[in-house]
Design a protein around this motif. Structure first.
Motif, PDB file in Angstrom:
ATOM      1  N   ARG A 367       0.831  -1.206   0.000  1.00 37.66           N
ATOM      2  CA  ARG A 367       0.000   0.000   0.000  1.00 37.66           C
ATOM      3  C   ARG A 367       0.872   1.266   0.000  1.00 37.66           C
ATOM      4  O   ARG A 367       1.711   1.411  -0.858  1.00 37.66           O
ATOM      5  CB  ARG A 367      -0.998  -0.037   1.170  1.00 37.66           C
ATOM      6  N   TRP A 374      -3.268   7.300  -6.028  1.00 38.13           N
ATOM      7  CA  TRP A 374      -4.634   7.107  -6.532  1.00 38.13           C
ATOM      8  C   TRP A 374      -5.593   8.045  -5.794  1.00 38.13           C
ATOM      9  O   TRP A 374      -6.406   8.730  -6.399  1.00 38.13           O
ATOM     10  CB  TRP A 374      -5.116   5.673  -6.261  1.00 38.13           C
ATOM     11  N   TRP A 446     -12.172   6.193 -11.907  1.00 35.30           N
ATOM     12  CA  TRP A 446     -12.751   5.129 -11.070  1.00 35.30           C
ATOM     13  C   TRP A 446     -12.743   3.800 -11.819  1.00 35.30           C
ATOM     14  O   TRP A 446     -12.324   2.766 -11.288  1.00 35.30           O
ATOM     15  CB  TRP A 446     -14.189   5.533 -10.684  1.00 35.30           C
ATOM     16  N   HIS A 449      -9.217   2.463 -12.292  1.00 32.81           N
ATOM     17  CA  HIS A 449      -8.697   1.931 -11.022  1.00 32.81           C
ATOM     18  C   HIS A 449      -9.284   0.536 -10.775  1.00 32.81           C
ATOM     19  O   HIS A 449      -8.582  -0.384 -10.362  1.00 32.81           O
ATOM     20  CB  HIS A 449      -9.074   2.904  -9.899  1.00 32.81           C
ATOM     21  N   ASN A 453      -7.424  -2.951 -10.172  1.00 32.69           N
ATOM     22  CA  ASN A 453      -7.755  -3.825  -9.021  1.00 32.69           C
ATOM     23  C   ASN A 453      -8.003  -5.254  -9.497  1.00 32.69           C
ATOM     24  O   ASN A 453      -7.516  -6.212  -8.905  1.00 32.69           O
ATOM     25  CB  ASN A 453      -9.022  -3.340  -8.303  1.00 32.69           C
ATOM     26  N   ARG A 455      -6.995  -6.710 -12.192  1.00 30.74           N
ATOM     27  CA  ARG A 455      -5.768  -7.335 -12.703  1.00 30.74           C
ATOM     28  C   ARG A 455      -4.851  -7.783 -11.575  1.00 30.74           C
ATOM     29  O   ARG A 455      -4.179  -8.813 -11.651  1.00 30.74           O
ATOM     30  CB  ARG A 455      -5.054  -6.329 -13.621  1.00 30.74           C
ATOM     31  N   TYR A 503     -14.890  11.334  -2.075  1.00 36.42           N
ATOM     32  CA  TYR A 503     -13.659  12.082  -2.309  1.00 36.42           C
ATOM     33  C   TYR A 503     -13.880  13.601  -2.227  1.00 36.42           C
ATOM     34  O   TYR A 503     -13.018  14.369  -2.627  1.00 36.42           O
ATOM     35  CB  TYR A 503     -13.050  11.693  -3.661  1.00 36.42           C
TER      36      TYR A 503
HETATM   37  P1  FAD Z   1      -5.192   0.958  -4.168  1.00 35.66           P
HETATM   38  O1  FAD Z   1      -5.563   0.230  -5.414  1.00 35.66           O
HETATM   39  O2  FAD Z   1      -3.931   1.738  -4.204  1.00 35.66           O
HETATM   40  O3  FAD Z   1      -6.409   1.913  -3.802  1.00 35.66           O
HETATM   41  C1  FAD Z   1      -6.297   2.904  -2.802  1.00 35.66           C
HETATM   42  C2  FAD Z   1      -7.651   3.172  -2.221  1.00 35.66           C
HETATM   43  O4  FAD Z   1      -8.493   3.727  -3.229  1.00 35.66           O
HETATM   44  C3  FAD Z   1      -8.401   1.917  -1.755  1.00 35.66           C
HETATM   45  O5  FAD Z   1      -8.036   1.596  -0.449  1.00 35.66           O
HETATM   46  C4  FAD Z   1      -9.843   2.355  -1.863  1.00 35.66           C
HETATM   47  O6  FAD Z   1     -10.227   3.083  -0.718  1.00 35.66           O
HETATM   48  C5  FAD Z   1      -9.843   3.289  -3.051  1.00 35.66           C
HETATM   49  N1  FAD Z   1     -10.249   2.646  -4.297  1.00 35.66           N
HETATM   50  C6  FAD Z   1     -10.080   1.357  -4.682  1.00 35.66           C
HETATM   51  N2  FAD Z   1     -10.580   1.165  -5.906  1.00 35.66           N
HETATM   52  C7  FAD Z   1     -11.074   2.367  -6.317  1.00 35.66           C
HETATM   53  C8  FAD Z   1     -11.739   2.809  -7.495  1.00 35.66           C
HETATM   54  N3  FAD Z   1     -12.007   1.973  -8.494  1.00 35.66           N
HETATM   55  N4  FAD Z   1     -12.099   4.099  -7.574  1.00 35.66           N
HETATM   56  C9  FAD Z   1     -11.862   4.959  -6.572  1.00 35.66           C
HETATM   57  N5  FAD Z   1     -11.248   4.593  -5.430  1.00 35.66           N
HETATM   58  C10 FAD Z   1     -10.857   3.312  -5.295  1.00 35.66           C
HETATM   59  N6  FAD Z   1       0.597  -1.990  -9.356  1.00 35.66           N
HETATM   60  C11 FAD Z   1       0.938  -3.081 -10.103  1.00 35.66           C
HETATM   61  O7  FAD Z   1       1.408  -4.072  -9.529  1.00 35.66           O
HETATM   62  N7  FAD Z   1       0.731  -3.106 -11.454  1.00 35.66           N
HETATM   63  C12 FAD Z   1       0.217  -2.031 -12.128  1.00 35.66           C
HETATM   64  O8  FAD Z   1       0.073  -2.055 -13.344  1.00 35.66           O
HETATM   65  C13 FAD Z   1      -0.137  -0.869 -11.376  1.00 35.66           C
HETATM   66  N8  FAD Z   1      -0.626   0.235 -11.983  1.00 35.66           N
HETATM   67  C14 FAD Z   1      -0.881   1.366 -11.239  1.00 35.66           C
HETATM   68  C15 FAD Z   1      -1.347   2.515 -11.882  1.00 35.66           C
HETATM   69  C16 FAD Z   1      -1.551   3.687 -11.145  1.00 35.66           C
HETATM   70  C17 FAD Z   1      -2.070   4.923 -11.856  1.00 35.66           C
HETATM   71  C18 FAD Z   1      -1.266   3.712  -9.755  1.00 35.66           C
HETATM   72  C19 FAD Z   1      -1.433   4.986  -8.965  1.00 35.66           C
HETATM   73  C20 FAD Z   1      -0.838   2.564  -9.108  1.00 35.66           C
HETATM   74  C21 FAD Z   1      -0.641   1.389  -9.838  1.00 35.66           C
HETATM   75  N9  FAD Z   1      -0.227   0.211  -9.218  1.00 35.66           N
HETATM   76  C22 FAD Z   1       0.076  -0.896  -9.959  1.00 35.66           C
HETATM   77  C23 FAD Z   1      -0.257   0.110  -7.753  1.00 35.66           C
HETATM   78  C24 FAD Z   1      -1.580  -0.536  -7.307  1.00 35.66           C
HETATM   79  O9  FAD Z   1      -2.681  -0.101  -8.113  1.00 35.66           O
HETATM   80  C25 FAD Z   1      -1.957  -0.184  -5.869  1.00 35.66           C
HETATM   81  O10 FAD Z   1      -1.946   1.216  -5.738  1.00 35.66           O
HETATM   82  C26 FAD Z   1      -1.030  -0.752  -4.835  1.00 35.66           C
HETATM   83  O11 FAD Z   1      -0.903  -2.158  -5.003  1.00 35.66           O
HETATM   84  C27 FAD Z   1      -1.586  -0.472  -3.407  1.00 35.66           C
HETATM   85  O12 FAD Z   1      -2.884  -1.060  -3.333  1.00 35.66           O
HETATM   86  P2  FAD Z   1      -3.960  -0.723  -2.218  1.00 35.66           P
HETATM   87  O13 FAD Z   1      -4.489  -2.006  -1.677  1.00 35.66           O
HETATM   88  O14 FAD Z   1      -3.415   0.217  -1.225  1.00 35.66           O
HETATM   89  O15 FAD Z   1      -5.193  -0.046  -2.978  1.00 35.66           O
END
Ligand code: FAD
Length: 514
Positions: A367, A374, A446, A449, A453, A455, A503
């Motif tokens: 995280r 994001w 959204w 994202h 998720n 994938r 948000y």
């Molecule tokens: P995150 O996916 O980071 O989400 C953060 C928070 O956003 C969640 O806790 C939730 O509260 C909220 N949220 C969740 N889904 C949504 C949604 N659909 N709309 C709005 N809010 C939402 N990692 C890789 O391994 N491969 C990749 O290709 C990759 N691409 C990425 C592209 C971008 C633009 C970014 C910013 C990050 C990318 N990452 C990628 C990192 C990955 O997406 C996660 O950010 C990271 O694994 C941390 O995940 P997390 O569980 O904290 O939730």
């Protein structure tokens, strides 16, 4: 995995077979296979491909027991195998059970067999093929009786037992059992509403219903907002301790999951701290396109950051300073000097450390920064909609989706995970030009994202305590979810309302902030 014509690509959640891979894939598998023999020149097949893709996405989590696949009979190398399998019309859908040569034809389909019908058929296949062996990992889909279930009441256990009580013709129970296959911490069983003894003991009067036996021996009926498969499955996936099994890896310890209700400014501050002091600081100089991208990013944050205070003052001052300097090349040390020394003296500062709250992972490396990035960009899209004139006279307003374009350029140029940046760029190149207004801008991000998720669910970057899933789940926004022809769909208007609230500035918590 091959690319079959242009109808199916490796991005689709199904397996593309060919003459070389069909037998070995199916023989070496412990799953049943639902295989569509199609021809890329056949009009029906072209039309039907969108249904098949939706089906594959819908039952993605059933893959350990039944795999959705395709084979293109129009490709020369596949002529022989299609003949061997007796395919004369397209599409022909066959099911291979174990042993693999137990093959039955489901039918030569016109493009009218919809997702729900196919899904029910898959359930029937798994349940009814008694003459054949059932796939290894397929849990019992038959009903349990009061005799089996009543002794479980009041028992302690290491996991939840969920009992779905329903009418005999309902498929929800069996679908939810299969939806939860990839999850540990809960076992789903099905019982019938006609079992009077059970109904009296559990005091259930409406169907389908969900009754939950907790590990600590208590038991209760759960309220389900909408009696739809997605609601049942999502609720069970959200139980504390229930988590997605990592792909191909052993289990980690189970702990609870709560969907965060608030968004924390501490995460936004940490995002900026990391971005300015770590990510960008790997560049000795910014020049040309890089410098412009940096300037645009600072401008967008300065104009749209949703709360006042020292952070926004710092970003505004940085933005003014960047626009006032005529340089084409900027030593990044100058930016750091400004941020860390000169502005601090004037009372404008970023926190001196990373402080994750909503983005806190269950262990180091999970995280944190990407989560906060994001979050920051979701907030900026919502703010742009709330303050439509905020970017006037910045030169950015000429683009239809300025926040997304700035994010796209930032991800492509600076984001430390190059692979993530490349994926994001591909997505942007294929659909960002369809964004026409500020509402689309919110929804595009959204949607994108959620694709990420989907994938990443179950990969190593998935925090077991915060498994990636379609978001917002039904507990955060029940009205965002609907069903059409038995398939889960989003109510995009409700999602928009939810995102604006979630948000929006009023949902930002200053707790743990600097
Ligand atoms: P995150 O996916 O980071 O989400 C953060 C928070 O956003 C969640 O806790 C939730 O509260 C909220 N949220 C969740 N889904 C949504 C949604 N659909 N709309 C709005 N809010 C939402 N990692 C890789 O391994 N491969 C990749 O290709 C990759 N691409 C990425 C592209 C971008 C633009 C970014 C910013 C990050 C990318 N990452 C990628 C990192 C990955 O997406 C996660 O950010 C990271 O694994 C941390 O995940 P997390 O569980 O904290 O939730």
């Amino acid at each position: 995995v091959r690319v079959a014509g242009s109808l199916y690509t490796k991005e689709d959640p199904l397996v593309i077979l060919s003459s070389g891979s069909l037998k070995s894939s199916v023989t070496n598998s412990s799953s049943a296979w639902l295989l569509q023999f199609f021809s890329s020149w056949c009009g029906h097949c072209v039309q039907y491909s969108s249904t098949w893709k939706i089906l594959a996405e819908d039952v993605k989590d059933w893959q350990t027991v039944i795999v959705v696949s395709v084979l293109d009979c129009a490709q020369e190398e596949n002529y022989d195998i299609c003949r061997e399998f007796g395919v004369q019309l397209y599409p022909t859908i066959k099911v291979h059970m174990i042993p693999w040569y137990c093959c039955c034809t489901v039918g030569e389909l016109s493009a009218d067999r919809q997702v729900q019908v196919m899904r029910h058929l898959m359930v029937d296949i798994l349940q009814n093929h008694t003459k054949l062996e059932r796939p290894d990992h397929c849990p019992p889909l038959e009903t349990y009786s009061s005799e089996d279930l009543l002794p479980l009441l009041g028992q302690r256990s290491e996991y939840y037992t969920a009992i779905i009580v329903e009418e005999p013709e309902s498929y929800i129970g069996r679908e939810v059992i299969l939806d939860l296959l990839m999850f540990s911490g809960v076992e789903v069983k099905r019982a019938l509403s006609s079992d009077r003894l059970l109904m009296d003991a559990l005091k259930i009067t409406t169907f389908p219903s969900l009754y939950l036996l907790h590990p600590n021996s208590t038991h209760t009926e759960l309220h389900i907002e909408k009696k739809q498969r997605f609601f049942f499955s999502s609720l069970l996936k959200m139980l504390p301790g229930v988590q997605r099994k990592p792909r191909g890896f052993g289990r980690t310890s189970a702990t609870g999951l709560l969907e965060a209700l608030s968004v924390y400014t501490a995460d936004l501050e940490s995002a900026l701290h990391y971005l300015l002091r770590v990510e960008l600081a790997t560049h000795d100089y910014l020049e040309g396109e890089e410098l412009n991208i940096f300037k645009d990013f600072v401008t967008v944050v300065a104009k749209l950051y949703p709360v006042g205070g020292s952070v926004v003052k710092l970003m505004k001052t940085l933005s003014n300073w960047l626009s006032s300097i005529p340089l084409q090349r900027l030593s990044y040390q100058k930016v750091l000097d400004l941020v860390d020394n000169k502005m601090r003296i004037a009372g404008m500062f970023l926190g001196a450390e990373l402080r994750w709250v909503g983005c806190q992972g269950s262990r180091a490396g999970l995280r944190g920064y990407p989560c906060s990035l994001w979050t920051l960009f979701h907030i900026l899209t919502v703010q742009h909609d709330a303050m439509p004139t905020a970017l006037e006279n910045t030169g950015l307003e000429e683009e239809a989706a300025p926040v997304l374009q700035v994010m796209r350029r930032y991800m492509r140029t600076f984001f430390g995970c190059g692979e993530c940046g490349r994926h994001f760029e591909q997505a942007a190149a294929s659909s960002m030009d369809q964004v026409e207004n500020k509402e689309d801008q919110i929804l595009w991000l959204w949607d994108q994202h959620n694709r990420v998720n989907a994938r990443l669910a179950g990969t190593l970057s998935d925090d077991p305590q915060f498994p990636k899933a379609l978001w917002p789940g039904p507990t955060l926004c029940a009205s965002c979810h609907e069903e059409k022809n038995g398939v889960h769909i989003w109510n995009r208007n409700k999602v928009l309302v939810f995102l604006r609230q979630h948000y929006g500035a009023s949902n930002l918590s200053p707790k743990y902030s600097i």
